[in-house]
Design an enzyme around this catalytic site. Structure first.
Site, PDB file in Angstrom:
ATOM      1  N   GLU A   1      76.404 -34.598  43.087  1.00 37.88           N
ATOM      2  CA  GLU A   1      76.784 -34.146  41.742  1.00 37.88           C
ATOM      3  C   GLU A   1      75.634 -33.491  40.978  1.00 37.88           C
ATOM      4  O   GLU A   1      75.810 -32.397  40.439  1.00 37.88           O
ATOM      5  CB  GLU A   1      77.389 -35.323  40.956  1.00 37.88           C
ATOM      6  CG  GLU A   1      78.769 -35.693  41.482  1.00 37.88           C
ATOM      7  CD  GLU A   1      79.255 -37.071  41.059  1.00 37.88           C
ATOM      8  OE1 GLU A   1      78.592 -37.701  40.207  1.00 37.88           O
ATOM      9  OE2 GLU A   1      80.289 -37.513  41.580  1.00 37.88           O
TER      10      GLU A   1
ATOM     11  N   ASP B   1      85.468 -32.109  41.654  1.00 44.26           N
ATOM     12  CA  ASP B   1      84.639 -33.194  41.145  1.00 44.26           C
ATOM     13  C   ASP B   1      85.527 -34.425  41.078  1.00 44.26           C
ATOM     14  O   ASP B   1      86.372 -34.545  40.195  1.00 44.26           O
ATOM     15  CB  ASP B   1      84.084 -32.818  39.761  1.00 44.26           C
ATOM     16  CG  ASP B   1      83.319 -33.971  39.107  1.00 44.26           C
ATOM     17  OD1 ASP B   1      83.119 -35.011  39.772  1.00 44.26           O
ATOM     18  OD2 ASP B   1      82.919 -33.822  37.933  1.00 44.26           O
TER      19      ASP B   1
ATOM     20  N   LYS C   1      87.629 -44.714  42.013  1.00 44.74           N
ATOM     21  CA  LYS C   1      86.337 -44.438  42.638  1.00 44.74           C
ATOM     22  C   LYS C   1      85.385 -45.635  42.592  1.00 44.74           C
ATOM     23  O   LYS C   1      84.507 -45.774  43.441  1.00 44.74           O
ATOM     24  CB  LYS C   1      85.698 -43.235  41.928  1.00 44.74           C
ATOM     25  CG  LYS C   1      84.510 -42.631  42.642  1.00 44.74           C
ATOM     26  CD  LYS C   1      83.979 -41.459  41.825  1.00 44.74           C
ATOM     27  CE  LYS C   1      82.692 -40.889  42.356  1.00 44.74           C
ATOM     28  NZ  LYS C   1      82.153 -39.888  41.416  1.00 44.74           N
TER      29      LYS C   1
ATOM     30  N   ASP D   1      72.072 -37.209  34.858  1.00 46.33           N
ATOM     31  CA  ASP D   1      73.530 -37.323  34.924  1.00 46.33           C
ATOM     32  C   ASP D   1      73.966 -38.724  34.517  1.00 46.33           C
ATOM     33  O   ASP D   1      73.913 -39.667  35.302  1.00 46.33           O
ATOM     34  CB  ASP D   1      73.983 -36.995  36.357  1.00 46.33           C
ATOM     35  CG  ASP D   1      75.499 -37.070  36.532  1.00 46.33           C
ATOM     36  OD1 ASP D   1      76.203 -37.476  35.581  1.00 46.33           O
ATOM     37  OD2 ASP D   1      75.978 -36.728  37.625  1.00 46.33           O
TER      38      ASP D   1
END
Lengths: 171, 610
Positions: B179, B24, B82, B201
């Site tokens: 994800e 992840d 990221k 999420d």
């Protein structure tokens, strides 16, 4: 690749028809994806990976095409080699006038924000008209009068788009 | 080669377990995790399995990752790398919020650190490298492959960047998965549940939602939606501003300090039902539950609006939703759970740590894809953002609409508008908006060597293939000319395979010897697999599907491979594997064709043909 030459009905082992048992389609689709999805070939040779990718893509496209009535009929016309050129569609005056009226009514309903009854009446009316069109589409199809199938399907799409416009107004 | 997969499952090919992980790669933290014998193993660094996605670089260009091994004062610090994935150096509004010197390298955004340019892919690969080392050191063996997660809302550009970063770290990427989908796998496997699920999420900086249906081993994503600039940070920001507006003694504090305090206050609300008393520099602050709820309500409302739109898009009724699966640290906020229950009247699944559930799902999927697990699970995902091309007047024409099941292929025929025209430009874009300038440009491709003909005569069929990773490749074929030349085209932003190979070998120049030893052993293993699979297949139906001469061709190439695989030249082995695969391609096709026949068996040809 033989599989990729099958038409979508053959691919899923279904009869060429405008009326499908969607549950049956779902089951066939799942069964075949379980076999051919690229995930099932992640340890395979590049050849197999490439073939699996092609088949799986073809299965997805076939599934999407056959699931909806409009795309399904369009696809049947395509495998009957009927040239589905939009420009061929010439509507009768009566239908065009009806469309203008319908557009006006829907615009009115949008402005007035309500008239729940009116929305419901119109929705019901459109649904009925679409049902009748489905009957005549099937009828013309069985008589292989494909230009009439195409014409009626174009009308069907008009009504369907009106329905989509009405949908958010239904409370 | 897994020819075996299309044959009778009773032949067991299981050899030893391959070492594979789920990764992840998060904005704030990253996690590497494996799943073996029904157990998750989270690899820890300094006693923590959350590895900060941060990098520090010294003036000598020593790179450290995670827990900041380099001295903070003398080295350059880059947190949350990221965030920059998929940003290009023209997005100045976004970039000016950050205190970095931005440049461009390999057609990508780069950061200049001590006079050296590091592309976003370079920097991300440092994190992947670190995670790989972490797992390998713990297991004392080399990592064979990984499944890597990306936000469902990532576009092609961003997915490609993540994959390239992992490849650059020498990680064999089994699959990129979304994800939310990974989280669903973790829950799905745990509870064996079936039904319709919303994966909610909410991370630090992004919000992702997916609607999934789970049934007998099939995870089908019905729709996905999200917002790349909505998350827990926004909640911190609101509370920080509240402190600023209401405590005049603390007004002198800068926003980032206030945000740190705000975060602490927010987290205290995870475990309390009354008010919070908090002290900053000896000034007491009291925030009641009611006021907290009111403050964060606009953020929750935004997420609920997105959830509703995703449900609408999925074609199912809101009342048919069985459960919400919560992912991301921000979903620990009690208020979010109670609002979701209130609005959607459904079950909330939150018993797996929301920070780890994504890595766990990825680990499970890695185990399945590597062939370690016999679990019969299949993941059917969708394209998150529509793919289109530019047409006249700066308008976007959609070629593949969003939420289309992947893999998928779409074809479009182009022609020329001038006599003798030999080149054609196609601008590929991704996004939902009408105007090209409002979408993400994935790159321009130029079709060259079109045979000169009168305007409108060439028929150039362009094929847009989205693979199971959600990645695009484009092939063009001129249908009218005799050559029917077709070419694979990569949009300008994507690195070509040879560029990647070069980057990998540059990065590993010092360890070249290690590399070739490793390559040899990999090639031998691959050869073994190919040989075994093919022999099994031939045993099963070789004599049935092949005539004598075909059979002989395949077996003689097979023998050649056996011989070469005993040697020490990995290039030769790889080569012979390719030859064998090429020569047995028709056999693979025959087997696949036959298997599709048997799957839809029970219906004769007459049935099918109306």
């Amino acid at each position: 690749m033989d599989i990729l030459k099958k038409n979508y009905f053959e691919l899923f082992g279904l009869k060429v028809s405008t009326q499908l048992d969607l549950k049956d389609l779902d089951e066939k689709f799942t069964l075949l994806q379980k076999q051919f999805h690229p995930d099932k070939y992640s340890n395979s040779s590049d050849t197999e990976k490439r073939i699996a990718l092609q088949i799986s893509s073809y299965l997805n496209d076939g599934y999407i095409t056959l699931r909806e009535f409009v795309t399904r009929v369009e696809y049947i016309l395509k495998i009957k080699d009927f040239n589905t050129d939009e420009s061929k569609t010439l509507f009768d005056e009566e239908f065009l006038e009806e469309q203008i009226d319908l557009n006006e009514s829907i615009e009115q309903l949008k402005i007035n924000k309500g008239g729940n009854d009116k929305v419901n009446v119109l929705t019901l009316d459109l649904t009925k008209k679409m049902e009748l069109l489905v009957v005549s589409i099937n009828d013309y199809l069985s008589r292989t009068e494909y230009d009439m199938v195409w014409k009626n399907l174009a009308k069907y799409k008009f009504y369907r788009n009106h329905l989509i416009e009405l949908e958010p107004m239904i409370k | 080669m897994s020819l075996l997969q299309i044959k009778d499952p009773k032949t067991d090919v299981q050899s030893k377990q391959r070492f594979v992980v789920g990764i992840d790669f998060g904005t704030t933290n990253s996690i590497v995790c494996s799943y073996e014998n029904s157990n998750f193993k989270h690899y820890e660094h300094n006693g923590n399995d959350l590895v900060p996605s941060s990098i520090s670089i010294t003036s000598d260009h020593d790179v450290a990752v995670g827990s900041l091994l380099n001295d903070k004062d003398t080295s350059y610090y880059i947190p949350s790398i990221k965030r920059f994935i998929g940003v290009d150096d023209q997005q100045l509004d976004y970039l000016k919020k950050y205190n970095h010197t931005f440049t461009n390298k390999d057609n990508m955004l780069a950061l200049n650190v001590f006079d050296k340019d590091y592309s976003v892919v370079d920097l991300s690969s440092f994190i992947f490298n670190f995670l790989k080392d972490l797992a390998e050191k713990n297991e004392n063996r080399s990592l064979e492959a990984a499944v890597i997660t990306v936000p469902a809302y990532f576009n092609d550009f961003q997915r490609q960047a993540v994959k390239n970063a992992a490849l650059l770290a020498n990680i064999d990427v089994l699959r990129l998965i979304n994800e939310p989908t990974a989280a669903a796998i973790a829950y799905g496997l745990e509870s064996n549940s079936i039904g319709k699920f919303v994966i909610y999420d909410l991370g630090g900086g992004t919000f992702d939602v997916s609607i999934l249906s789970l049934e007998e081993g099939i995870f089908k994503v019905l729709s996905t939606d999200g917002n790349t600039i909505l998350g827990g940070d926004d909640i911190d920001f609101i509370i920080a501003n509240w402190i600023k507006d209401n405590c005049k003694h603390l007004r002198h504090l800068d926003l980032s300090t206030l945000k740190d305090h705000a975060k602490n206050i927010k987290e205290q609300f995870n475990n309390t039902t009354s008010e919070i008393n908090y002290s900053i520099d000896n000034h007491d602050i009291t925030l009641s539950k009611g006021l907290f709820r009111e403050l964060i309500s606009p953020i929750i409302d935004k997420t609920i609006k997105i959830v509703k739109s995703a449900i609408n898009e999925s074609g199912i009724d809101q009342n048919d939703i069985d459960s919400f699966i919560l992912v991301g640290g921000s979903t620990r906020i009690f208020e979010i759970k109670s609002r979701l229950r209130e609005v959607f009247n459904c079950n909330i699944l939150d018993d797996i740590d929301p920070d780890k559930v994504v890595a766990q799902g990825a680990a499970i999927q890695a185990n399945i894809l590597s062939g370690n697990s016999k679990e019969d699970i299949l993941l059917l995902d969708v394209l998150p953002l529509s793919l289109g091309i530019e047409t006249m007047g700066n308008l976007s024409e959609k070629i593949i609409p969003r939420n289309t099941a992947i893999p998928i292929v779409a074809r479009k025929t182009f022609t020329t508008f001038k006599d003798g025209q030999t080149k054609l430009l196609i601008h590929i874009i991704q996004g939902e908006r009408e105007l090209v300038s409002d979408c993400k440009s994935l790159g321009r491709i130029i079709l060259e060597n079109i045979p000169p003909m009168v305007a409108g005569a060439p028929r150039i069929e362009v094929e847009f293939q989205i693979d199971a990773d959600g990645l695009l490749s484009v092939t063009a074929t001129e249908k009218n000319s005799e050559t029917k030349a077709s070419a694979m085209i990569k949009p300008a932003y994507g690195l070509t395979d040879s560029q990647i190979t070069k980057m990998i070998s540059d990065a590993n120049a010092s360890a070249e010897e290690d590399m070739s030893a490793r390559r040899l052993s990999e090639s031998k293993v691959e050869a073994e697999r190919v040989i075994y699979a093919l022999e099994q297949a031939l045993d099963t139906d070789g004599s049935e599907l092949l005539d004598e001469s075909e059979y002989d061709v395949i077996t003689s190439e097979l023998l050649k491979l056996k011989e070469i695989a005993n040697g020490n030249d990995f290039m030769k082995i790889d080569n012979q594997i390719k030859v064998l695969e090429l020569k047995s391609e028709f056999y693979v096709e025959r087997r696949m064709n036959r298997s599709i026949q048997s799957l839809i068996a029970g219906r004769g040809v007459d049935d099918v043909l109306e």
